[in-house]
Scaffold this active site. Structure first.
Site, PDB file in Angstrom:
ATOM      1  N   ALA A  86     -83.553  41.289  73.962  1.00 37.05           N
ATOM      2  CA  ALA A  86     -83.348  40.140  74.841  1.00 37.05           C
ATOM      3  C   ALA A  86     -82.444  40.519  76.007  1.00 37.05           C
ATOM      4  O   ALA A  86     -81.374  41.098  75.820  1.00 37.05           O
ATOM      5  CB  ALA A  86     -82.725  38.979  74.059  1.00 37.05           C
ATOM      6  N   CYS A  87     -82.907  40.209  77.214  1.00 38.75           N
ATOM      7  CA  CYS A  87     -82.067  40.371  78.399  1.00 38.75           C
ATOM      8  C   CYS A  87     -82.178  39.093  79.224  1.00 38.75           C
ATOM      9  O   CYS A  87     -82.822  38.133  78.817  1.00 38.75           O
ATOM     10  CB  CYS A  87     -82.468  41.605  79.212  1.00 38.75           C
ATOM     11  SG  CYS A  87     -84.034  41.459  80.090  1.00 38.75           S
ATOM     12  N   ASP A  88     -81.559  39.079  80.381  1.00 42.58           N
ATOM     13  CA  ASP A  88     -81.478  37.853  81.165  1.00 42.58           C
ATOM     14  C   ASP A  88     -82.851  37.343  81.577  1.00 42.58           C
ATOM     15  O   ASP A  88     -83.175  36.169  81.404  1.00 42.58           O
ATOM     16  CB  ASP A  88     -80.624  38.104  82.419  1.00 42.58           C
ATOM     17  CG  ASP A  88     -79.834  36.876  82.813  1.00 42.58           C
ATOM     18  OD1 ASP A  88     -79.906  35.879  82.084  1.00 42.58           O
ATOM     19  OD2 ASP A  88     -79.135  36.927  83.836  1.00 42.58           O
TER      20      ASP A  88
END
Length: 542
Positions: free
Chosen positions: A448-450
């Protein structure tokens, strides 16, 4: 089920504010990122067919006179009044309608879907037409505000009679309620919201104009570059720079605002400095990071290098200021957002006649950031080597700080990185502090990233490759935006700055923090546990 790699520390007020800003920026990004292909198409059409483009075309570019001999009568036209009072028909073209209608409606629809699914997207699109028609500037900002707001209003209105409709009348009520609410919001936006947002857009444009007139545009890097490293840039970039840049393109044919964030030069300079003067894992990782950052456009890969030695933010700021200043002097700019921030994407969106300035801005920004970063790394090289040669890195860093007589932010970052990896490995092996009693086998992993597209995709690819080499099958490894996480995944891997937000979206999943998606010791521990669990459950593993 374990929910964290270690007991979650209390979140400070400053940390909470950072999480809120990140969440807001991620929401704005969620409206922009899915529609980047449309931005790219519009940018390419603009670069090719406007009057100053590579292939000027009055029909497609929207500047030709429909009364000219040989004009194509099938093209849509608009009645235009010249300065001398005469009127003539002018082609609408593709550039104007796309920036005026298509892009804002796509943004509004994406925002509405995020709030209330397909129904929210439809109502958001209807309402946004009102603000588009009622304004005199491209309504990107208005779409980002009105789209989600309209969907939220529709959601609240639906909740009034939820479960109270007689069977067989659901479709009738749903269709009419959405149509009436959407139409009412569109009319209200035309008369009430459009003038306000138009004025706000004008003020923002005036601020940029004032900064340009006073030769202080380069100082935007003082805010943007630190914000990038802390993952706070999306609120600035997608909320301000992209809408203003699009407006400038519509008026002037190009904008340097698209290069404020996307310029790969500052990151390239820092990574080059690490390649030549770094020590240990940082030096060995930097060359690969250059390829991913400069050519792949994933700027997140250089953030950990700055966090390891925070004084390098000076190099990033100076490089960014140099790039903006170069574009100001050369009068160069892009015709659309360069996303991802790859040098290829930058060139694809460069306006005709701007190539010398854009290329020079990248080269000079990389040079300046490299020189400053090299000085910083060279000044601390002996100390870093001494710390790296010690068998116990923590003890060596503590001794170095004792010898120096004061603490070092850079060394503290290294200690934090080591402890994060150790805590993750301990939790994955079942020896860390967790908040649940049962640990289920890992069958689904989410990076998960932005935005859920750049660095997380890279990390997922790295782990998939490791699992494949280990002969493990039947394990899902995907990448998502933090905002799109669901609480049905076994393991969530995120960057340390985003882990607090990830926990809120998936509280019953196990969470692991990493500093660098490209190369983390956590991956080997994950592979080992997955392999052991696969053997226990009969999943294929060699």
């Amino acid at each position: 089920m374990a929910t964290t790699t270690a007991g979650a520390p209390p979140v400070s007020r400053g940390k909470t504010a950072q999480v809120h800003i990140q969440r807001f920026g991620a929401f704005l990004t969620g409206m922009i990122m899915p529609n980047l292909p449309a931005f790219l198409a519009w940018g390419l059409i603009t670069a090719l067919f406007i009057a100053v483009g590579w292939l000027p075309n009055g029909v497609l570019g929207g500047f030709g006179n429909a009364d000219l001999p040989g004009a194509w009568s099938g093209a849509a036209t608009q009645l235009v009044m010249a300065e001398d009072g005469t009127t003539f028909h002018q082609y609408l073209g593709l550039v104007g309608p796309m920036v005026t209608f298509l892009l804002p409606l796509l943004i509004a629809n994406a925002g509405g879907r995020m709030v209330y699914g397909e129904r929210g997207g439809v109502v958001a699109s209807i309402a946004t037409v009102g603000i588009i028609v009622g304004s005199t500037v491209p309504m990107f900002l208005g779409a980002m505000i009105l789209g989600p707001l309209s969907a939220w209003i529709m959601k609240k209105i639906d909740s009034i009679w939820d479960g109270k409709i007689r069977p067989g009348f659901e479709m009738l009520v749903n269709m009419f309620s959405a149509g009436i609410v959407g139409g009412a919001l569109s009319v209200g936006a035309f008369y009430g919201v459009a003038p306000i947002v138009t004025q706000i857009s004008t003020w923002l444009g005036d601020i940029v104009g004032w900064m340009a007139d006073n030769h202080i545009l380069p100082f935007m890097s003082v805010i943007v570059e630190p914000a990038k490293v802390l993952f706070l840039n999306n609120a600035i970039g997608n909320g301000v720079l992209v809408p203003l840049g699009a407006s400038q393109v519509a008026e002037q044919g190009k904008s340097l605002l698209f290069l404020v964030e996307a310029n790969p030069g500052p990151g390239l300079g820092i990574l080059l400095a690490y390649t030549l003067l770094g020590v240990g894992a940082a030096r060995s990782t930097a060359p690969g990071a250059i390829i991913v950052q400069f050519f792949g456009g994933i700027h997140e890969v250089y953030f950990p290098f700055v966090l390891m030695k925070p004084t390098l933010i000076i190099a990033a700021i100076a490089g960014g200021m140099t790039g903006i200043g170069t574009n100001v002097v050369m009068g160069s700019g892009l015709v659309g957002p360069a996303a991802p921030g790859s040098i290829f994407a930058v060139f694809a969106q460069t306006a005709r006649g701007s190539f010398p300035g854009v290329i020079l801005s990248v080269v000079l920004s990389a040079t300046v950031s490299f020189l400053i970063a090299a000085v910083i790394l060279r000044a601390t090289r002996k100390r870093d080597l001494a710390a790296g040669e010690s068998g116990d890195l923590s003890a060596a860093i503590a001794q170095t700080e004792a010898n120096k007589g004061k603490s070092s932010a850079a060394l503290s970052a290294l200690v934090a990185e080591e402890r994060t990896a150790e805590a993750a490995e301990a939790a994955l092996s079942g020896h860390g502090t967790t908040t649940a009693t049962a640990v289920r086998p890992i069958r689904s992993i989410v990076f998960a990233c932005d935005a859920g597209m750049g660095s997380s995709a890279m990390g997922a690819s790295v782990l998939r490759d490791k699992l494949k080499k280990a002969g493990v099958e039947g394990v899902s490894v995907v990448n998502k935006a933090v905002a799109n996480l669901q609480d049905d995944v076994d393991l969530v891997i995120s960057q340390r700055e985003l882990t607090d937000r990830a926990r809120k979206h998936a509280p019953n999943s196990r969470h692991v923090s990493v500093d660098n998606f490209m190369n983390s010791p956590v991956y080997d521990s994950v592979v080992q546990e997955v392999k052991e669990g696969a053997a226990d459950d009969g999943v294929t593993a060699s």
